[in-house]
Design a protein around this motif. Structure first.
Motif, PDB file in Angstrom:
ATOM      1  N   GLU A 268       0.789  -1.225   0.000  1.00  0.00           N
ATOM      2  CA  GLU A 268       0.000   0.000   0.000  1.00  0.00           C
ATOM      3  C   GLU A 268       0.828   1.286   0.000  1.00  0.00           C
ATOM      4  O   GLU A 268       0.364   2.322  -0.462  1.00  0.00           O
ATOM      5  N   TYR A 269       2.052   1.227   0.536  1.00  0.00           N
ATOM      6  CA  TYR A 269       2.859   2.442   0.624  1.00  0.00           C
ATOM      7  C   TYR A 269       3.848   2.511  -0.521  1.00  0.00           C
ATOM      8  O   TYR A 269       4.746   1.680  -0.644  1.00  0.00           O
ATOM      9  N   GLY A 270       3.676   3.519  -1.371  1.00  0.00           N
ATOM     10  CA  GLY A 270       4.579   3.684  -2.498  1.00  0.00           C
ATOM     11  C   GLY A 270       5.867   4.373  -2.094  1.00  0.00           C
ATOM     12  O   GLY A 270       5.999   4.911  -0.999  1.00  0.00           O
ATOM     13  N   GLY A 271       6.804   4.371  -3.020  1.00  0.00           N
ATOM     14  CA  GLY A 271       8.106   4.987  -2.761  1.00  0.00           C
ATOM     15  C   GLY A 271       8.114   6.448  -3.145  1.00  0.00           C
ATOM     16  O   GLY A 271       7.096   7.041  -3.509  1.00  0.00           O
ATOM     17  N   PHE A 272       9.311   7.067  -3.086  1.00  0.00           N
ATOM     18  CA  PHE A 272       9.477   8.490  -3.352  1.00  0.00           C
ATOM     19  C   PHE A 272      10.520   8.716  -4.434  1.00  0.00           C
ATOM     20  O   PHE A 272      11.349   7.864  -4.714  1.00  0.00           O
ATOM     21  N   THR A 273      10.461   9.895  -5.031  1.00  0.00           N
ATOM     22  CA  THR A 273      11.573  10.397  -5.817  1.00  0.00           C
ATOM     23  C   THR A 273      12.416  11.249  -4.888  1.00  0.00           C
ATOM     24  O   THR A 273      11.897  12.175  -4.254  1.00  0.00           O
ATOM     25  N   TYR A 274      13.694  10.921  -4.758  1.00  0.00           N
ATOM     26  CA  TYR A 274      14.543  11.589  -3.785  1.00  0.00           C
ATOM     27  C   TYR A 274      15.320  12.747  -4.428  1.00  0.00           C
ATOM     28  O   TYR A 274      15.726  12.685  -5.581  1.00  0.00           O
ATOM     29  N   ALA A 275      15.505  13.806  -3.645  1.00  0.00           N
ATOM     30  CA  ALA A 275      16.259  14.953  -4.107  1.00  0.00           C
ATOM     31  C   ALA A 275      17.208  15.417  -3.023  1.00  0.00           C
ATOM     32  O   ALA A 275      16.955  15.224  -1.842  1.00  0.00           O
ATOM     33  N   ARG A 276      18.296  16.023  -3.418  1.00  0.00           N
ATOM     34  CA  ARG A 276      19.243  16.588  -2.459  1.00  0.00           C
ATOM     35  C   ARG A 276      18.630  17.828  -1.843  1.00  0.00           C
ATOM     36  O   ARG A 276      18.104  18.648  -2.576  1.00  0.00           O
TER      37      ARG A 276
END
Length: 276
Positions: A268-276
């Motif tokens: 159910e919990y999706g991931g993220f796009t990570y940024a500095r």
């Protein structure tokens, strides 16, 4: 614009550690009575598999600007808040097969790329030959794709699948959910030019099978991955990657969740796009 003009961060990583999991209060072992014996080596095996089993010997990188006041606090022993604070810069303009691409041509872009590539290379998709090859085509510099494919084909074997609780073909046993996730905690650049960057990504990882009959319940690990990136055709691409254990925090007293709760969370919990 030269990468050397960007903000410079320094600070040492080091140490190793192992995590532990507090068992449910019911008195039974995690996931129906199975405790994981010798599982501390599984994530290590994945991390070795994870990329650079193949490539050139480890390269030692000196931290930049050791005594530079821009990268350390007044006493020279602790990084400033700016070295770990999020920049707020938009990380990417596009995606390829669900993988973030189109990173900025600067140090922040290189760190964002490394963080997102760490997530992708630590995902469950790496256990599928078809999906793995598609990932490598996206994140690896073209001149190294064949080398990565060859090495990882030798590493992702039926024996490896069995060691993490999967069937020999890489599928999860009936009634189980396979979990392999990487979450970046922070990044830092240790070396950079206009076309090259070396980035360390401190990560937490989950690995195991969520299922009532699992003998490999999902456990947590901590590790640091180092990527040497190059600017190639308008984006950052991996040239080499290596990994080491830690730094790991002192384990807390969290109660282990049930297999159903863990499987549900993963689905159910999706991931993220990570940024500095």
């Amino acid at each position: 614009m030269s990468l050397g003009d960007e903000h410079e961060a320094s600070g040492g990583y080091g140490g190793t550690g192992q995590t532990r999991t507090r068992l449910p209060d019911s008195g039974g072992d995690v996931y129906g009575g199975a405790r994981r014996g010798g599982r501390s080596s599984s994530r290590s095996l994945i991390t070795v598999v994870g990329v650079v089993v193949l490539l050139i010997a480890a390269i030692a990188f000196a931290n930049r600007g050791g005594g530079d006041s821009s990268s350390s606090s007044g006493n020279g022993s602790k990084p400033k808040a700016a070295s770990t604070a999020a920049s707020g810069t938009k990380p990417v303009r596009s995606t390829a097969g669900g993988i973030p691409t189109g990173f900025a041509h600067d140090q922040q872009g290189a760190q964002s790329a490394a963080a997102n590539y760490a997530v992708t290379l630590g995902s469950a998709d790496m256990f599928s030959k078809t999906r793995r090859d598609a990932i490598l085509q996206t994140v690896i510099t073209p001149s190294q794709v064949a080398n990565f494919e060859s090495a990882l084909d030798k590493a992702y074997t039926p024996e490896l699948n069995k060691s993490v609780g999967l069937n020999e073909d890489g599928s999860a046993p009936s009634g189980s959910t396979f979990v392999s996730r990487t979450s970046p905690i922070g990044t830092k650049v240790t070396e950079a030019t206009d076309s090259r960057a070396t980035v360390e990504v401190w990560c937490s990882g989950l690995l195991g099978l969520a299922g009532e009959n699992s003998t490999n319940p999902v456990t947590n690990s901590w590790f640091t991955t180092t990527m040497r990136l190059e600017w190639n055709h308008g984006d950052w691409k991996i040239v080499t990657q290596s990994q080491k254990d830690g730094p790991a925090p002192v384990p807390g007293d969290d109660k282990a969740s049930s297999a159903d709760a863990m499987a549900k969370a993963v689905e159910e919990y999706g991931g993220f796009t990570y940024a500095r």
